[in-house]
Design a protein around this motif. Structure first.
Motif, PDB file in Angstrom:
ATOM      1  N   ASN D 144     -45.339  15.891   9.633  1.00  0.00           N
ATOM      2  CA  ASN D 144     -45.418  14.967   8.499  1.00  0.00           C
ATOM      3  C   ASN D 144     -44.103  14.320   8.105  1.00  0.00           C
ATOM      4  O   ASN D 144     -44.107  13.271   7.467  1.00  0.00           O
ATOM      5  N   VAL D 145     -42.994  14.955   8.423  1.00  0.00           N
ATOM      6  CA  VAL D 145     -41.703  14.396   8.028  1.00  0.00           C
ATOM      7  C   VAL D 145     -41.074  13.688   9.232  1.00  0.00           C
ATOM      8  O   VAL D 145     -40.976  14.259  10.314  1.00  0.00           O
ATOM      9  N   GLN D 146     -40.712  12.435   9.010  1.00  0.00           N
ATOM     10  CA  GLN D 146     -40.115  11.643  10.091  1.00  0.00           C
ATOM     11  C   GLN D 146     -38.633  11.975  10.197  1.00  0.00           C
ATOM     12  O   GLN D 146     -37.919  11.994   9.192  1.00  0.00           O
ATOM     13  N   TYR D 151     -31.868   7.792   5.519  1.00  0.00           N
ATOM     14  CA  TYR D 151     -32.837   7.703   4.429  1.00  0.00           C
ATOM     15  C   TYR D 151     -32.685   8.829   3.412  1.00  0.00           C
ATOM     16  O   TYR D 151     -33.251   8.785   2.339  1.00  0.00           O
ATOM     17  N   ASN D 153     -29.713  11.720   1.665  1.00  0.00           N
ATOM     18  CA  ASN D 153     -28.272  11.805   1.455  1.00  0.00           C
ATOM     19  C   ASN D 153     -27.896  13.189   0.929  1.00  0.00           C
ATOM     20  O   ASN D 153     -28.724  14.104   0.946  1.00  0.00           O
ATOM     21  N   PHE D 159     -37.646  18.955  -2.873  1.00  0.00           N
ATOM     22  CA  PHE D 159     -38.607  18.297  -3.771  1.00  0.00           C
ATOM     23  C   PHE D 159     -38.738  16.810  -3.435  1.00  0.00           C
ATOM     24  O   PHE D 159     -39.821  16.229  -3.557  1.00  0.00           O
ATOM     25  N   ASP D 160     -37.665  16.190  -3.006  1.00  0.00           N
ATOM     26  CA  ASP D 160     -37.737  14.798  -2.536  1.00  0.00           C
ATOM     27  C   ASP D 160     -38.437  14.715  -1.194  1.00  0.00           C
ATOM     28  O   ASP D 160     -39.324  13.893  -0.980  1.00  0.00           O
ATOM     29  N   VAL D 162     -40.489  16.624   0.447  1.00  0.00           N
ATOM     30  CA  VAL D 162     -41.905  16.959   0.577  1.00  0.00           C
ATOM     31  C   VAL D 162     -42.774  15.726   0.310  1.00  0.00           C
ATOM     32  O   VAL D 162     -43.868  15.596   0.854  1.00  0.00           O
ATOM     33  N   THR D 163     -42.293  14.786  -0.476  1.00  0.00           N
ATOM     34  CA  THR D 163     -43.050  13.569  -0.756  1.00  0.00           C
ATOM     35  C   THR D 163     -42.548  12.373   0.049  1.00  0.00           C
ATOM     36  O   THR D 163     -43.344  11.614   0.602  1.00  0.00           O
ATOM     37  N   GLU D 164     -41.245  12.205   0.139  1.00  0.00           N
ATOM     38  CA  GLU D 164     -40.711  11.028   0.840  1.00  0.00           C
ATOM     39  C   GLU D 164     -40.912  11.146   2.352  1.00  0.00           C
ATOM     40  O   GLU D 164     -40.975  10.146   3.056  1.00  0.00           O
ATOM     41  N   GLN D 165     -40.978  12.380   2.860  1.00  0.00           N
ATOM     42  CA  GLN D 165     -41.362  12.652   4.248  1.00  0.00           C
ATOM     43  C   GLN D 165     -40.502  11.918   5.271  1.00  0.00           C
ATOM     44  O   GLN D 165     -41.003  11.364   6.262  1.00  0.00           O
ATOM     45  N   ILE D 166     -39.199  11.935   5.024  1.00  0.00           N
ATOM     46  CA  ILE D 166     -38.244  11.392   5.979  1.00  0.00           C
ATOM     47  C   ILE D 166     -36.917  12.110   5.747  1.00  0.00           C
ATOM     48  O   ILE D 166     -36.609  12.480   4.618  1.00  0.00           O
TER      49      ILE D 166
END
Lengths: 282, 282, 282, 282
Positions: D144-146, D151, D153, D159-160, D162-166
């Motif tokens: 799920n995470v690219q 992208y 830093n 927490f970022d 898990v949703t932003e997935q990158i």
């Protein structure tokens, strides 16, 4: 004062898709677009969208196949501003705001004014004249936030910038807006062409609603306030992106410029310490 | 279907101030307000504000001195809905959206769709019919987010809820909206009176723009979709707060109810698994 | 000075599970636990865990079946402190920190000092004496952050509090720690029993590493600095929770108290403006 | 298996200052540093710090004046691992964890496991074997995470992600750790030299405490698990930064490599779907 504004943007589309551009100089009673020219190379169908409340002139471009796209916009624009005296401005009252302005008190994606309420009042609550409040908070941002690119990104918000204290014009504007709204002063984001901005780019600053007018403020102090050609206003950068891209389309390069179109004497205007003259683009 | 809606809200004002209330049933071609009555006790000057694009009927109340305030609103409302068949809905195309709907694709204070892009596509990108996408994401929220009050607050956003997976109707709606926008489906927040909602309260859900209409969705599944009386729509809760308070005014108690006004047979409507009928309040 | 400390905590366990409690008075060379008594009702196996670097005395309680649990702890503790003079404290140098202290410069869950670097230096960077820096930042927190319960929660961090400016002792401590670390001053969280804290509860404050000692600071100013009995220190509240609960076990009620055990004259000690005396629990 | 590891890092110091480097291969019973060489050019005083619990070998370098600094480290290291069979691993019980491991259940700066509790249980709570849980969550991250740099830093947290997935290896590791801790499985961050990592860089992955051992996992799947030379472990990247910089010192360039030191056959080891063999560096 007449300005020649110009931008050229290139995109590499690897699929069909849609571009929604927000680069046209806005037409208002006091910002006259004397001439303008838009070219899309290769030629593509483009449509100007009727904006909500005349706050922007969106252009939607349909890409029906992969291509290298070059969009060029140039215009001759006469922007007229007025200087208003706010030395006797009474405290801002919600009861006197027109209905069309009220929603500029609401928090928005990048301007979480609901979280900055106490901070704004601790720092600026002692000032009674709202114009002086906005000048003071603009100076506070200028003094405390370092202007440096590469440290903020498309997701950085006023809530981040108020603590991280580093960013670019977009971040400065978001913080100014959030602080205004936290002080019950309606505020909105302003994008435009900016006279001799270095490095050349689109600019962002903000307007606060004071005494019945939208007054311009720029916490970056990078360009004279009377050297701006308005493209759009909105709640924050989410409403006024230079380009919204739908599809597999990559932005590659961009040029922007804003030059005086006449030889007449241009007197750069900035707010001075202790002054009460506010600049209004009607 | 005719409903009697009612609310009574009490405030304790310790200073002068302003209340901006958002509790009137909206008047639309298909939601007829047959009768309504508002009382403010003690009597205070109130003004109905002309809303932007008819999305709400704000009422501004001026408090010129400290007081105990009781506001009572009751109305008889006939809400007409239609069921549309979305079984052959093509993929959403930005090129076909009207200009007035485009900004419902933008991220907003509580719906940071820009941060949920990859997650939304990883979870729901495989579905081609946009109606099915929204039904599926609504079910996903219903299954994964626990409905429990006391764990989210006025600052909780979709970005929080997607991971913390707990919240109330407001949080469910924000997450639904953010996921829709991340999938390039315009979406907006909906507040209303809800038939037999327990515990009695105002309700929040959301509308997605599909096939040229705003279609209603409710990830909480607490009330039938055809048992809602619309108060307002907006980008998110920041635009549609039941009350915005300016001044030292405390909310104390509230009652809300929404009952059938006629004896006729009410058939509760919910989306069924695999169905393609969408409910539209025109 | 001798204090009687006491707590009684009740839990309702609906399953088997584990409680890790952190309520014992710490034993240090200068904090003598003269007597103590722990009772678990009903009787359950409990194990004192050997803490890392003597920073806490964790107690692990095994619940093998559902039950109503009452845990009572009382102790007679003699805490000895010293007052050090920091009027000639040189600037903090990383090169002189012992290895065991270095990690208290790192950001932690609730103290994201990496995000507060510029803010801390903008506000307190002009001060050269590190003791004066910590006294000044503690005063700044006291003046700007409102002490009010119900506005922060278990997930609130220093990054939130520095802007939202409201919270409880835990939030005050986290912000103090984050600002210290951002100024390259090692800092750690301190939980304890506090003399005459009202309302009665466990207390949290923080220690900064200055001149080779851990010096105590409390931005809430709710209790005298010499009226604290240390339970634990750690990076932040994540390390020093009064109770970590594993299983379906609900906390129900709690009592806490901390009283003088002797009639002798207790002189409450607080930092005074412009003073350089720092309180050290060895 | 013997590996030659190497790094060269350059810094430009514009002031005096301190560097705390974390680049030495760790010495453990099963990771033997057969030879190593460190050069600092120009020569500067450097001090190896006694690490807490042998989890890292920090080196502190004092810069007494501005300079261009080149630090070179090379070592020959023999890492021995074992494969354990976790097919009959019982559910993780807090009651059986040693005291020294307990704090790896706590949330930390980049791994806010307290916020991921429901998500982790919704996704992986149905699995009873903890080893299988960690393998499954690692696969979930991988799918799920690219993996893409630019992208995320230094402030991006689990927490970022898990949703932003990158993100990059650091972000993959933080998310793995946060999910483990949310499932009551102790987990810690692992930095090391990685065999044939492309592009060449230091690597980050994580260890979960299972059946009494720290077992290695890498959600990026970029390198074989048996091709890692451990530098440090800690709670997250905040504890194990390759370099902590104090003073006006800029990192300029870096080289890293990790090569086989012997001609013998190296069999890359990765976890296979459905397998229960876990790799342990003792």
């Amino acid at each position: 004062m007449k300005f020649n504004v110009f931008t050229q943007m290139q995109y590499e589309a690897r699929s069909e898709g849609t571009l929604v551009l927000n680069i046209h100089a806005l037409r208002t009673p006091n910002q006259l677009v004397l001439s303008e020219e838009l070219t899309i190379d290769p030629y593509l169908k483009a449509e100007e969208l009727i904006a909500i409340q005349g706050e922007s002139r969106l252009m939607r471009v349909e890409l029906t196949e992969p291509c290298s796209l070059k969009i060029t916009y140039r215009a001759l624009v006469d922007n007229c501003y007025e200087l208003h005296d706010f030395s006797h401005l009474p405290e801002a009252l919600v009861s006197q705001l027109p209905a069309t302005v009220l929603h500029y008190l609401n928090p928005s994606r990048y301007c979480q004014s609901d979280k900055l309420y106490r901070l704004a009042h601790n720092l600026f609550g002692y000032i009674t004249n709202p114009f002086e409040q906005v000048v003071t908070l603009t100076d506070w941002i200028h003094q405390n936030v370092q202007y440096l690119s590469g440290y903020s990104n498309a997701q950085t918000s006023a809530f981040d910038t108020v603590t991280e204290q580093i960013g670019v014009c977009r971040d400065f504007a978001h913080l100014g807006i959030a602080l205004c709204r936290a002080l019950t002063i309606p505020a909105r984001y302003f994008t435009g062409y900016a006279y001799h901005l270095k490095p050349a780019d689109f600019h962002a600053c903000f307007e606060a609603y004071l005494g019945g007018n939208w007054v311009l403020f720029d916490a970056t102090k990078l360009v004279p306030l009377n050297g701006l050609i308005k493209i759009a206003t909105g709640r924050d950068a989410a409403d006024t992106a230079i380009a919204n891209i739908f599809g597999d389309i990559n932005f590659t390069t961009m040029e922007v410029s804003c030059e005086l179109a006449e030889a007449e004497n241009f007197e750069p205007f900035y707010y001075e310490a202790g002054g009460f003259k506010g600049l209004v683009y009607l």
